[in-house]
Design a protein around this motif. Sequence first.
Motif, mmCIF file in Angstrom:
data_model
loop_
_atom_site.group_PDB
_atom_site.id
_atom_site.type_symbol
_atom_site.label_atom_id
_atom_site.label_comp_id
_atom_site.label_asym_id
_atom_site.label_seq_id
_atom_site.Cartn_x
_atom_site.Cartn_y
_atom_site.Cartn_z
ATOM 1 N N ASP A 1 0.849 -1.194 0.000
ATOM 2 C CA ASP A 1 0.000 0.000 0.000
ATOM 3 C C ASP A 1 0.882 1.240 0.000
ATOM 4 O OD1 ASP A 1 -1.454 2.289 0.979
ATOM 5 O OD2 ASP A 1 -3.033 0.923 1.664
ATOM 6 N N LYS A 2 0.888 1.972 -1.108
ATOM 7 C CA LYS A 2 1.794 3.118 -1.265
ATOM 8 C C LYS A 2 1.547 4.198 -0.215
ATOM 9 C CE LYS A 2 2.847 2.479 -6.094
ATOM 10 N NZ LYS A 2 2.962 3.071 -7.413
ATOM 11 N N GLN A 3 0.299 4.404 0.164
ATOM 12 C CA GLN A 3 -0.012 5.423 1.157
ATOM 13 C C GLN A 3 0.571 5.037 2.520
ATOM 14 O OE1 GLN A 3 -4.173 6.297 1.503
ATOM 15 N NE2 GLN A 3 -3.840 8.023 2.896
ATOM 16 N N LYS A 4 0.413 3.782 2.925
ATOM 17 C CA LYS A 4 0.959 3.325 4.202
ATOM 18 C C LYS A 4 2.486 3.378 4.190
ATOM 19 C CE LYS A 4 -2.750 0.261 5.683
ATOM 20 N NZ LYS A 4 -3.115 -1.099 6.084
ATOM 21 N N LEU A 5 3.073 2.966 3.071
ATOM 22 C CA LEU A 5 4.534 2.980 2.970
ATOM 23 C C LEU A 5 5.075 4.410 3.022
ATOM 24 C CD1 LEU A 5 5.059 0.195 0.283
ATOM 25 C CD2 LEU A 5 5.510 0.047 2.743
ATOM 26 N N GLU A 6 4.391 5.318 2.359
ATOM 27 C CA GLU A 6 4.821 6.717 2.379
ATOM 28 C C GLU A 6 4.695 7.303 3.787
ATOM 29 O OE1 GLU A 6 6.535 10.106 1.326
ATOM 30 O OE2 GLU A 6 6.379 8.370 0.007
ATOM 31 N N GLN A 7 3.622 6.958 4.496
ATOM 32 C CA GLN A 7 3.453 7.422 5.876
ATOM 33 C C GLN A 7 4.588 6.888 6.748
ATOM 34 O OE1 GLN A 7 -0.367 6.584 7.647
ATOM 35 N NE2 GLN A 7 0.372 7.027 9.710
ATOM 36 N N MET A 8 4.930 5.608 6.572
ATOM 37 C CA MET A 8 6.011 5.002 7.326
ATOM 38 C C MET A 8 7.339 5.722 7.040
ATOM 39 S SD MET A 8 7.509 1.102 7.181
ATOM 40 C CE MET A 8 8.087 1.307 5.507
ATOM 41 N N ILE A 9 7.584 6.010 5.775
ATOM 42 C CA ILE A 9 8.818 6.713 5.394
ATOM 43 C C ILE A 9 8.858 8.100 6.036
ATOM 44 C CG2 ILE A 9 10.017 7.783 3.441
ATOM 45 C CD1 ILE A 9 9.059 5.320 1.760
ATOM 46 N N GLN A 10 7.773 8.829 5.986
ATOM 47 C CA GLN A 10 7.736 10.178 6.560
ATOM 48 C C GLN A 10 7.934 10.145 8.078
ATOM 49 O OE1 GLN A 10 7.967 12.971 4.869
ATOM 50 N NE2 GLN A 10 8.006 11.665 3.064
ATOM 51 N N GLU A 11 7.286 9.192 8.744
ATOM 52 C CA GLU A 11 7.444 9.072 10.198
ATOM 53 C C GLU A 11 8.877 8.699 10.562
ATOM 54 O OE1 GLU A 11 4.435 6.354 11.558
ATOM 55 O OE2 GLU A 11 2.822 7.775 11.174
ATOM 56 N N THR A 12 9.487 7.842 9.758
ATOM 57 C CA THR A 12 10.873 7.443 10.004
ATOM 58 C C THR A 12 11.814 8.615 9.775
ATOM 59 O OG1 THR A 12 10.356 5.160 9.402
ATOM 60 C CG2 THR A 12 12.683 5.801 9.373
ATOM 61 N N LYS A 13 11.609 9.382 8.720
ATOM 62 C CA LYS A 13 12.435 10.568 8.460
ATOM 63 C C LYS A 13 12.302 11.576 9.605
ATOM 64 C CE LYS A 13 12.657 10.485 3.418
ATOM 65 N NZ LYS A 13 12.296 11.177 2.169
ATOM 66 N N SER A 14 11.100 11.755 10.094
ATOM 67 C CA SER A 14 10.882 12.659 11.218
ATOM 68 C C SER A 14 11.626 12.164 12.455
ATOM 69 C CB SER A 14 9.378 12.766 11.496
ATOM 70 O OG SER A 14 9.134 13.542 12.638
ATOM 71 N N TYR A 15 11.549 10.864 12.699
ATOM 72 C CA TYR A 15 12.242 10.269 13.837
ATOM 73 C C TYR A 15 13.755 10.461 13.713
ATOM 74 C CZ TYR A 15 13.885 6.728 17.123
ATOM 75 O OH TYR A 15 14.525 6.084 18.152
ATOM 76 N N ILE A 16 14.276 10.256 12.525
ATOM 77 C CA ILE A 16 15.720 10.446 12.296
ATOM 78 C C ILE A 16 16.108 11.889 12.630
ATOM 79 C CG2 ILE A 16 17.495 10.582 10.498
ATOM 80 C CD1 ILE A 16 16.118 8.092 9.216
ATOM 81 N N GLY A 17 15.289 12.843 12.203
ATOM 82 C CA GLY A 17 15.566 14.244 12.528
ATOM 83 C C GLY A 17 15.573 14.492 14.023
#
Length: 123
Positions: free
Chosen positions: A91-107
Amino acid sequence: MEQFIWESARSTSAAPSYFHPYNQFLDGGLMSNNPTLDILTEIHEFKKEQTVTISDGQPTDRASAWCEMMNVPFFRLSPLLTEEVPLDCVDKQKLEQMIQETKSYIGEQMDSITKIAQYLKRA
């Protein structure tokens, strides 16, 4: 990697109070004398609170305590996602949400990541 049976046996007997470490190996009982009990505890915790992953909790606490005793820095980086994403998710929407949350966490964790990089440069 090929290993002789006697090397495996020697590695598992490397309890520092009795025997010296073998190469880099120490007795697994230093971290957990009863892995069955540990996994049952983790399953219980996982079922009780779905936001905690199996890799958090007691294993992380033990690893942190062990590192502290050896005066070694311990870092645990594991973003908590708002939604569980299975490994086979397409699911592209779920994967994109996961990527954004991970990028935020990295920051948010950049100070820790910088410290880790500094330790690795020294090694």
